[in-house]
Design a protein around this motif. Structure first.
Motif, PDB file in Angstrom:
ATOM      1  N   LEU A 122      -5.486 151.225  85.088  1.00  0.00           N
ATOM      2  CA  LEU A 122      -5.854 152.633  84.894  1.00  0.00           C
ATOM      3  C   LEU A 122      -5.412 153.554  86.046  1.00  0.00           C
ATOM      4  O   LEU A 122      -4.744 154.562  85.801  1.00  0.00           O
ATOM      5  CB  LEU A 122      -7.363 152.756  84.630  1.00  0.00           C
ATOM      6  N   PRO A 123      -5.741 153.232  87.306  1.00  0.00           N
ATOM      7  CA  PRO A 123      -5.294 154.149  88.365  1.00  0.00           C
ATOM      8  C   PRO A 123      -3.772 154.252  88.449  1.00  0.00           C
ATOM      9  O   PRO A 123      -3.244 155.337  88.732  1.00  0.00           O
ATOM     10  CB  PRO A 123      -5.874 153.537  89.650  1.00  0.00           C
ATOM     11  N   ALA A 124      -3.086 153.143  88.183  1.00  0.00           N
ATOM     12  CA  ALA A 124      -1.620 153.183  88.237  1.00  0.00           C
ATOM     13  C   ALA A 124      -1.077 154.116  87.159  1.00  0.00           C
ATOM     14  O   ALA A 124      -0.168 154.911  87.401  1.00  0.00           O
ATOM     15  CB  ALA A 124      -1.061 151.775  88.074  1.00  0.00           C
ATOM     16  N   LEU A 125      -1.662 154.018  85.969  1.00  0.00           N
ATOM     17  CA  LEU A 125      -1.219 154.899  84.879  1.00  0.00           C
ATOM     18  C   LEU A 125      -1.474 156.363  85.228  1.00  0.00           C
ATOM     19  O   LEU A 125      -0.668 157.240  84.942  1.00  0.00           O
ATOM     20  CB  LEU A 125      -1.986 154.557  83.596  1.00  0.00           C
ATOM     21  N   ARG A 126      -2.619 156.611  85.841  1.00  0.00           N
ATOM     22  CA  ARG A 126      -2.933 157.997  86.193  1.00  0.00           C
ATOM     23  C   ARG A 126      -1.946 158.546  87.219  1.00  0.00           C
ATOM     24  O   ARG A 126      -1.562 159.707  87.156  1.00  0.00           O
ATOM     25  CB  ARG A 126      -4.356 158.080  86.746  1.00  0.00           C
ATOM     26  N   ARG A 127      -1.556 157.676  88.158  1.00  0.00           N
ATOM     27  CA  ARG A 127      -0.568 158.147  89.141  1.00  0.00           C
ATOM     28  C   ARG A 127       0.737 158.480  88.436  1.00  0.00           C
ATOM     29  O   ARG A 127       1.339 159.523  88.674  1.00  0.00           O
ATOM     30  CB  ARG A 127      -0.333 157.088  90.208  1.00  0.00           C
ATOM     31  N   ILE A 128       1.172 157.603  87.554  1.00  0.00           N
ATOM     32  CA  ILE A 128       2.435 157.862  86.859  1.00  0.00           C
ATOM     33  C   ILE A 128       2.347 159.182  86.096  1.00  0.00           C
ATOM     34  O   ILE A 128       3.252 160.010  86.137  1.00  0.00           O
ATOM     35  CB  ILE A 128       2.800 156.717  85.888  1.00  0.00           C
ATOM     36  N   ARG A 129       1.217 159.394  85.445  1.00  0.00           N
ATOM     37  CA  ARG A 129       1.093 160.636  84.666  1.00  0.00           C
ATOM     38  C   ARG A 129       1.214 161.853  85.589  1.00  0.00           C
ATOM     39  O   ARG A 129       1.923 162.803  85.280  1.00  0.00           O
ATOM     40  CB  ARG A 129      -0.241 160.663  83.929  1.00  0.00           C
ATOM     41  N   SER A 130       0.526 161.796  86.732  1.00  0.00           N
ATOM     42  CA  SER A 130       0.601 162.992  87.565  1.00  0.00           C
ATOM     43  C   SER A 130       2.004 163.153  88.141  1.00  0.00           C
ATOM     44  O   SER A 130       2.485 164.272  88.301  1.00  0.00           O
ATOM     45  CB  SER A 130      -0.488 162.987  88.633  1.00  0.00           C
ATOM     46  N   TYR A 131       2.708 162.053  88.424  1.00  0.00           N
ATOM     47  CA  TYR A 131       4.065 162.189  88.940  1.00  0.00           C
ATOM     48  C   TYR A 131       5.020 162.693  87.859  1.00  0.00           C
ATOM     49  O   TYR A 131       5.915 163.487  88.127  1.00  0.00           O
ATOM     50  CB  TYR A 131       4.569 160.869  89.524  1.00  0.00           C
ATOM     51  N   LEU A 132       4.808 162.214  86.636  1.00  0.00           N
ATOM     52  CA  LEU A 132       5.674 162.697  85.562  1.00  0.00           C
ATOM     53  C   LEU A 132       5.497 164.201  85.381  1.00  0.00           C
ATOM     54  O   LEU A 132       6.444 164.944  85.171  1.00  0.00           O
ATOM     55  CB  LEU A 132       5.351 161.991  84.236  1.00  0.00           C
ATOM     56  N   ARG A 133       4.267 164.641  85.500  1.00  0.00           N
ATOM     57  CA  ARG A 133       4.015 166.071  85.324  1.00  0.00           C
ATOM     58  C   ARG A 133       4.534 166.879  86.500  1.00  0.00           C
ATOM     59  O   ARG A 133       4.876 168.052  86.363  1.00  0.00           O
ATOM     60  CB  ARG A 133       2.527 166.315  85.137  1.00  0.00           C
ATOM     61  N   ALA A 134       4.545 166.265  87.681  1.00  0.00           N
ATOM     62  CA  ALA A 134       5.027 166.984  88.860  1.00  0.00           C
ATOM     63  C   ALA A 134       6.537 167.180  88.822  1.00  0.00           C
ATOM     64  O   ALA A 134       7.068 168.110  89.417  1.00  0.00           O
ATOM     65  CB  ALA A 134       4.628 166.234  90.128  1.00  0.00           C
TER      66      ALA A 134
END
Lengths: 257, 550
Positions: free
Chosen positions: B216-228
């Motif tokens: 879960l935390p890894a997925l959340r990081r990816i999501r925020s990086y994709l959005r950035a």
């Protein structure tokens, strides 16, 4: 701040200028005199401004000074290296009625030579000449050139200024010739100024403007974010700076998923 | 006697952000550091300063509490004996970081005005090391499209994953019950991704540092990086000029100073006196009146004037002994806990030869492979030349390297204003498990050699030697145990996360929490300013919104 009013930002050259000098010599006052001359409407200084900006016309060029105040961080010798970074000009202020302030100015010049960009243009300004010269526009006695120094609570040091009543010449502790000689020896521009009457203030900035290697700055900031403090002006550095406050539409090669 | 509301000890990024926020909210702050430079453990240093930093901490004999604490935090330091010419033109970070373009740090930089002081650039490349080569990491759907190394089937799976990772996956059926599963396993099982792609995603997109990291935390990081990605350019990450975190800390300190904060560097705290509570209770004003009594008096080295304040915020290593919880006078460093991650091993190396990533998508090329690294000669141009990049070494990707940790390397050069022309700084960091034997040198040298192998040299040339190296280890503090037993008006600032892509945002979050803690501590002294606080952070709803809207 006022900078947004400029419609021809592309033609103006940004110059980061830092102020140095002992507390209560009138650093902020000198700048406010310079800045408020062209912005009469905005005489009330902005407290907590990141820096003040002022344009300076020089023949076919417009320089836009981005003027950094020490914000009081010099009081305990705690100025950050960031303060000096990419500064193309410095105004080192002393008080003609206080001999020790010239000694302090000399140590700031040394500090600039150590910390700042080697091509920095340094001007030495002996402020508060209104206290030692008869000046027609000197009106009140109790007020001094500190009168406008409310820009920055951190640097304003009320109560330290000698009163203007008294025998003018006897207040002078730094002979013009002595400071002049030091300035030419150290390769500095030299002025005696009065932030109160305005004497010599604009001259500092126009003389600095003449000495700034404008072409060099243009070449090194081209294509960058166009801000001397941000994009940097180190010779030869590739300019790929990002201005955080700009938020352009997503570029076409960006992931939009 | 100079009276302030809050005294802050330490100019690390957390303390500096908090100082700016408190100062802008109308509190008088005195910000003090024993070091003559800004940034504490996140400082940007010249080469001379780094040598001095290392020498002071590794010399062994410390009569000073701060240096003792620092020696415990950095138990191993070894550095090149001699400094380099142009020392001052280097900005070497003690906390190398990349900043997500959308996130708490960028928000607070903009809203506080600090953004105007510093400079930033986009991270040019993220590369992943596999079978002796460094390849560009496909960070977006378009990268995946263009990539010629990935088969069509894999592309489709990767696309499906990227779409999933960018979505509101929290309640998705894919994730149900699998939030704690190791991320690499999740990628293999749920998205049928092959090992090498799962590895790219886990270590080079999510920047996981160990294979066991949960999903879960890894997925959340990816999501925020994709959005950035796309905010300032194609890369989701920015690199701060002049060493990043240390320079940003200076910017926050300047903002605090402009709002009236007092700055005192290079002075140690000699004594802290606590004014007996009864006197301050007597003098306590009714609400609305300015506060005129102060709980603490702080005496500084070489400073005749004492400082008074009501709230003290301190980094853990600067907390004056008299403010520590009274029970154990000497706090023994706790036995190493039985978690598997306790320290960071770090290497800083300065080199004078440019580096190239393998040019991907062109299969036959002038490359030679050797046991522990390879050189891919770029055929034609400087296309692959890197100035600001991150290289990720997944676990077990390098012979002689770690099999359990992912090692992250960051390279910064002239374009981030951190080196003179023609020089580059390489930072390598690795999480270290308990019971690992060896030194940072033996653990990190295989990685350094692999990176040095990316510089261009004729096969006959001797291997490139760094001009300067520093190796050190950094103990990660146990989570905020210091708060127990403290006076409620003494706050210990939490240490930053040590990881490349997480330092900046986690620090901004911690600083915000610390700011609100300080506000509630100030509240008990009846400060009138505590009503209607204007924080430098955008209101919470905006920040939450970024995570939740779609």
């Amino acid at each position: 701040m006022a900078e947004s009013a400029s419609g021809s930002a592309d033609k103006s050259v940004q110059v980061k200028l830092v102020l140095l000098g002992e507390a209560a010599v009138g650093k902020s006052s000198v700048v406010l005199r310079f800045v408020s001359n062209e912005f009469q409407a905005n005489k009330e200084p902005t407290i907590g401004a990141a820096f003040l900006t002022q344009k300076c016309r020089l023949e076919d060029r417009v320089l836009r000074y981005e003027i950094w105040d020490t914000a009081g961080q010099e009081r305990f010798h705690s100025l950050a290296p960031m303060y000096y970074r990419n500064a193309q000009a410095a105004v080192v202020v002393y008080d003609v009625t206080k001999a020790s302030s010239l000694e302090k100015a000399k140590s700031w010049v040394k500090e600039l030579q150590r910390q700042a960009n080697p091509n920095i243009v340094i001007a030495l300004a002996g402020n508060k000449v209104d206290l030692v010269l008869p000046s027609p526009s000197t009106s009140g006695t109790g007020s001094s050139s500190e009168s406008e120094d409310e820009a920055d609570d951190a640097t304003a040091t009320p109560g330290e200024t000698p009163g203007a009543d008294g025998q003018p010449e006897s207040l002078r502790q730094v002979p013009r010739e002595e400071a002049q000689a030091y300035a030419s020896e150290a390769g500095l521009l030299f002025f005696e100024t009065s932030a109160k009457t305005g004497e010599g203030v604009v001259e500092i900035f126009t003389e600095i403007a003449k000495k700034i290697p404008i072409e060099h700055i243009l070449a090194s900031t081209r294509g960058g974010a166009g801000r001397p403090g941000a994009a940097g002006a180190r010779p030869g550095a590739r300019q790929e700076g990002v201005n955080l406050e700009e938020n352009p539409a997503k570029s076409k090669d960006a992931c939009n998923c | 006697m100079e009276c302030v509301d809050v005294i802050i000890l330490g100019t690390g990024l957390t303390e500096s952000i908090t100082a700016a926020a408190l100062s802008k909210a109308g509190f008088k702050v005195a910000h003090i550091d024993v070091n003559p430079y800004y940034g504490s453990n996140e400082a940007s240093l010249s080469v001379d300063e780094l040598v001095q930093w290392a020498t002071e901490r590794s010399s062994g004999d410390h009569d000073d509490a701060y240096l003792q604490a620092q020696a415990a935090t950095f138990p191993y330091i070894s550095t090149s004996a001699s400094t380099l010419p142009q020392s001052r033109q280097y900005a070497i970070s003690l906390a190398p970081s990349i900043i997500p373009s959308i996130g708490p740090l960028i928000s607070s930089l903009i809203s506080s005005g600090v953004a105007r002081y510093g400079g930033y650039r986009l991270l040019e490349r993220v590369g992943i090391y596999e079978s002796g080569k460094v390849r560009d990491v496909p960070g977006s759907k378009e990268d995946v499209f263009k990539n010629k190394d990935i088969s069509l089937v894999d592309k489709r799976r990767l696309m499906r994953f990227l779409v999933f990772a960018a979505s509101e996956f929290e309640d998705s059926k894919e994730l149900a019950g699998k939030g704690d599963v190791p991320f690499v396993e999740f990628l293999r099982a749920t998205f049928s991704l092959k090992d090498n792609l799962a590895s790219v995603i886990a270590y080079a997109l999510a920047f996981c540092v160990v294979a066991s990291e949960p999903t879960l935390p890894a997925l959340r990081r990816i999501r925020s990086y994709l959005r950035a990605g796309g905010r300032y350019g194609s890369s989701p990450f920015l690199v701060g000029h002049y060493g990043g975190a240390g320079e940003i800390a200076q910017g926050f300190c300047r903002v605090a100073a402009v709002a009236g904060g007092i700055y005192i560097l290079g002075k140690r705290v000699m004594a802290v006196q606590t004014v007996p509570p009864n006197t301050s209770v007597d003098a306590q004003p009714t609400s609305g009146e300015p506060v005129t009594s102060f709980k603490y008096t702080v005496e500084l080295e070489d400073l005749p004037e004492k400082l008074s304040c009501n709230v003290i915020i301190s980094s853990a290593d600067l907390l004056p002994p008299e403010l520590r919880p009274s029970a154990p006078t000497h706090v023994e460093p706790p036995e190493l806990p039985v978690v598997d991650l306790t320290g960071m091993l770090r290497c800083i190396a300065i080199i004078d030869s440019p580096m190239y990533f393998a040019v991907s998508s062109q299969t036959p090329q002038g490359s030679r492979s050797e046991e522990d690294g390879s050189t891919s000669l770029p055929d034609d141009n400087s296309h692959g030349k890197i100035d600001t990049a991150v290289i990720v070494f997944p676990p077990a990707s390098l012979p002689g390297g770690s099999t359990s940790s992912s090692v992250q390397a960051m390279i910064t050069g002239e374009s981030s204003m951190s080196t003179p022309s023609g020089k580059w700084i390489i930072y390598i960091s690795m999480l270290c498990c308990v019971g690992t034997t060896g030194t940072p040198e033996t653990m990190l040298n295989p990685y350094l050699e692999a990176i040095l192998g990316l510089t261009v040299s004729a096969p006959t040339d001797p291997p490139l030697k760094p001009l300067f190296t520093t190796y050190y280890s950094q103990v990660l503090p146990a989570a905020d145990t210091l708060h127990d037993g403290l006076d409620p008006s003494v706050l210990v600032s939490p240490s930053p996360q040590p990881f490349l892509s997480e330092i900046s945002d986690s620090t901004a979050d911690k600083a915000e929490a610390l700011f609100w803690k300080a506000i509630s501590a100030l509240k008990s002294f009846h400060y009138p300013q505590v009503d209607g606080i204007e924080a430098i952070w955008p209101s919470d709803t905006v920040q939450e919104g970024e995570d939740q809207d779609e």
